[in-house]
Each structure stands twice: as C-alpha cells, then as structure tokens.
Design an enzyme around this catalytic site. Structure first.
Site, mmCIF file in Angstrom:
data_model
loop_
_atom_site.group_PDB
_atom_site.id
_atom_site.type_symbol
_atom_site.label_atom_id
_atom_site.label_comp_id
_atom_site.label_asym_id
_atom_site.label_seq_id
_atom_site.Cartn_x
_atom_site.Cartn_y
_atom_site.Cartn_z
ATOM 1 C CD GLU A 187 -3.048 -1.369 5.241
ATOM 2 O OE1 GLU A 187 -2.937 -2.429 5.882
ATOM 3 O OE2 GLU A 187 -2.765 -0.255 5.740
ATOM 4 C CG HIS B 293 -0.464 0.067 2.542
ATOM 5 N ND1 HIS B 293 -0.206 1.258 3.175
ATOM 6 C CD2 HIS B 293 -0.164 -0.903 3.440
ATOM 7 C CE1 HIS B 293 0.232 1.024 4.402
ATOM 8 N NE2 HIS B 293 0.274 -0.284 4.588
#
Length: 362
Positions: free
Chosen positions: A211, A65
C-alpha cells in the site's frame, strides 16, 4: 489475545512494503483459526473467507494493509556508510538522528542510526535546514564496505524505523507502524467475532501488501474476489494538536471516522468519493449502536480504497478509520478507545449488511 496485545505484536513486526513476509505469516496464522479458508496470493495478499449464511447473496471485502513505509539501501560507501532512498511517504525532516533497523535476511535485523552533524559543529545557517534523503546516510558501525557486506547489508536491503510500542495515559499508545497494524489487528477481531456468529453475506478479510508503494496489492486481491462492496480500514491523520491551526477537524478520542473525500493531489492523482449507499449503511450502523461517528474530508490522503473501487465493473467502497497523530513518523499515536469503537462499528456494518442490495447509481 486482547486488542492492545495484538496491536503491540504487529507494531513490533518489521514489514516494509515489498518485504511483508513476517506480517504475512503472523496475520495468516492469526486468521486461520477463525475463517473457513485462508490463502496467500503471489503478491503476498492474505485472503481469508468466512462464507455467508446466504450463499447466493452479496460479498463484502474488508481490508487493511500489512506493510509499512521505510527506506532502502541504494549505495554502500567505501567507508561503510549507507546511502538511502525512500519507499513511501517518509518525511525527510524527521530522519537525522533516527534509530533504524536493517532487515539483512529473513527474520534477521541489525541496528543503525541515521547520522547528522553534531549540534556543536553545525553552522548557524544550517540549523534550520531540512536534510534531503540524498544527503542522509545510515551508520551501522562499519568502517568499510567490506564490513557492511559482512554484516549482511546489500543494495536493496530494507531500512525501517526501529520498532517500538509504548503506553500513554488515557488509554492511548505511541508506536511505529500503527499505520496500518491497527487495521490488521481489527481484521482478526472481526474474524473472531464472525466465527461465532456467521454473517449473512460472504465476508472476505484481506491483509494487503505494498500500500505504501503506490497502493499495489489491494486491487489484485479485489480482482480475484470480485466483491459486491468493500470497506478499507486505515487511519486518518488527526488535526487536534497545537501545531495544526486548521485541518480536517478529526480528533483523537472522539470515535471512529468515515471518509467522505480523499485526494492525494501529489504524484498519485487518485482518491475516493465513497459510494453514498455505503456511507448511509455506516451512519445507520453507528446510530443503531450509539457509536459517536466522526467524518473527514482530507486533501493529501490516499488509501487502497481508491483503486479497489475501480476493479471489474466497479466496487461500492468506503473508508473507515481511526484518528492518529504524527502519521508516517516512528512515533504515531492513537487512542485504543477509537480502535475499539471502530471494531464495534465494523461488526454492526458487516452483521447488518444486506444480501441483495443493489448499488446501482441514479
């Protein structure tokens, strides 16, 4: 560019969840020279593909992420102080007296500090209390709401730990946003390797978004790609410091880590028990390259993998990590040797990934 140089570049790039544009631009540009194609979807996921030499075989999604946790301005007081709300798991106990930056416009930041009661004026009964986020405020030097607005601050302005990157001894570093800029740096390392040596499987290299805001981006990318299997690259909290008498047994400097169990257990009731064949592939690759491999089972931890596994008819998924101390603070710390070991492990797993493997259970 060396791994440490790319890691430093990414750690110094402000990109909070929902505001990842600077990292999106960096990662897309860095991947572009190594892959067959790269694009960015509506949410902001950077999706790059290296076509496998077996065009009818499996596809593998490897992802990390691009975003970091942070805070957001929820109110501007008349006196110019800024009230906050958390975005992601920011530990409130470390916030007072923290240096922060505010992203007031694309590519433009201003400095601030989270205030606290001066030590000399703190009553004895308050010296050991944790101030909750609703009691925290940012001081940017403004004396009025009008001055704060003139500096570009609005409700919704992102607030982040002030970016830093410092070298320690024993080939270790401490920095902001090692979570998950270490993973992003490894994505580029993987792409550079497989440009020279095309894998048998089609390889999708993905930098995901949001995320830290309930793991939103990765499953959208997986739904577009429909991969056979997936590998999530993220850190794992190490428990090798004196203040953690018991933990997951993970130690910095002892090599990369395969996740065997994660469960958040708070708020988001999700986690990952990895696909057994993926764990087997990882362990065989580590043994083949004589890479020391740690294992972890951790409560209170969650990664994008927990949702990617649920896409379509199901995706065989595993977490691969490197150990990190002081996670979700502005001074996260890790060993570059662990990152380098994870790079070699990922290259072996991808390079040896079977093109016709069945991941059916039972």
């Amino acid at each position: 560019m060396k791994l440490i140089e790319r890691l430093e570049k990414y750690c110094l790039t402000p990109a909070m969840a929902g505001f990842e544009d600077e990292m999106i631009k960096n990662l897309k540009a860095d991947l572009n020279e190594y892959v067959d194609e790269v694009r960015v979807d509506v949410l902001g996921n950077v999706i790059a593909t290296i076509k496998g030499s077996d065009s009818t075989g499996s596809s593998l999604m490897v992802f990390a992420h691009t975003d970091s946790l942070g805070m957001i301005v929820k109110k501007i007081e008349d006196n110019g102080y800024l009230r906050l709300e958390r975005v992601g798991g920011v530990p409130e106990r470390i916030l007072p007296a923290s240096n922060v930056i505010l992203q007031v416009a694309p590519g433009k930041t201003i400095n601030g500090v989270i205030g606290f009661v001066s030590h000399h004026l703190t009553p004895p009964e308050d010296k050991y209390k944790v101030r909750q986020i609703n009691d925290c405020y940012v001081d940017i030097g403004a004396t009025s709401a009008a001055e704060a607005a003139a500096a570009g601050v609005k409700v919704g302005t992102p607030v982040l730990y002030r970016p830093s990157f410092e070298k320690l001894i024993n080939n270790r570093v401490t920095a902001t946003s090692i979570d998950d800029r270490g993973g992003c740096a490894l994505l580029v390392e993987i792409a550079a390797h497989f440009k020279k040596q095309r894998p048998a499987v089609t390889l999708h290299i993905v930098g995901t978004v949001q995320e830290e805001f309930n793991l939103r981006g990765a499953m959208v990318a997986a739904a577009q790609l429909n991969p056979t299997a997936a590998i999530c690259i993220d850190l794992v909290a190490a428990s090798d410091t004196p203040d953690i008498p018991s933990g997951n047994g993970v130690r910095i400097g002892s090599g990369p880590v395969v996740g065997t169990y994660t469960f958040h257990g708070r708020g988001t009731l999700n986690g990952l028990i990895p696909h057994p064949k993926m764990v087997e592939l990882v362990e065989k690759s580590a043994a083949s390259k004589k890479i020391k491999l740690q294992r972890h089972a951790t409560l209170g931890l969650l990664t994008d993998a927990s949702y990617v596994q649920l896409v379509g008819k199901g995706v065989a998924t595993v977490d691969l990590a490197w150990p990190t101390r002081y996670t979700h603070s502005g001074v996260e710390s890790c060993s570059l040797e662990d990152l380098e070991g994870l790079r070699e492990l990922l290259i072996e797993v991808i390079g040896s990934f079977p093109t016709k493997e069945s991941f059916e259970r039972g």
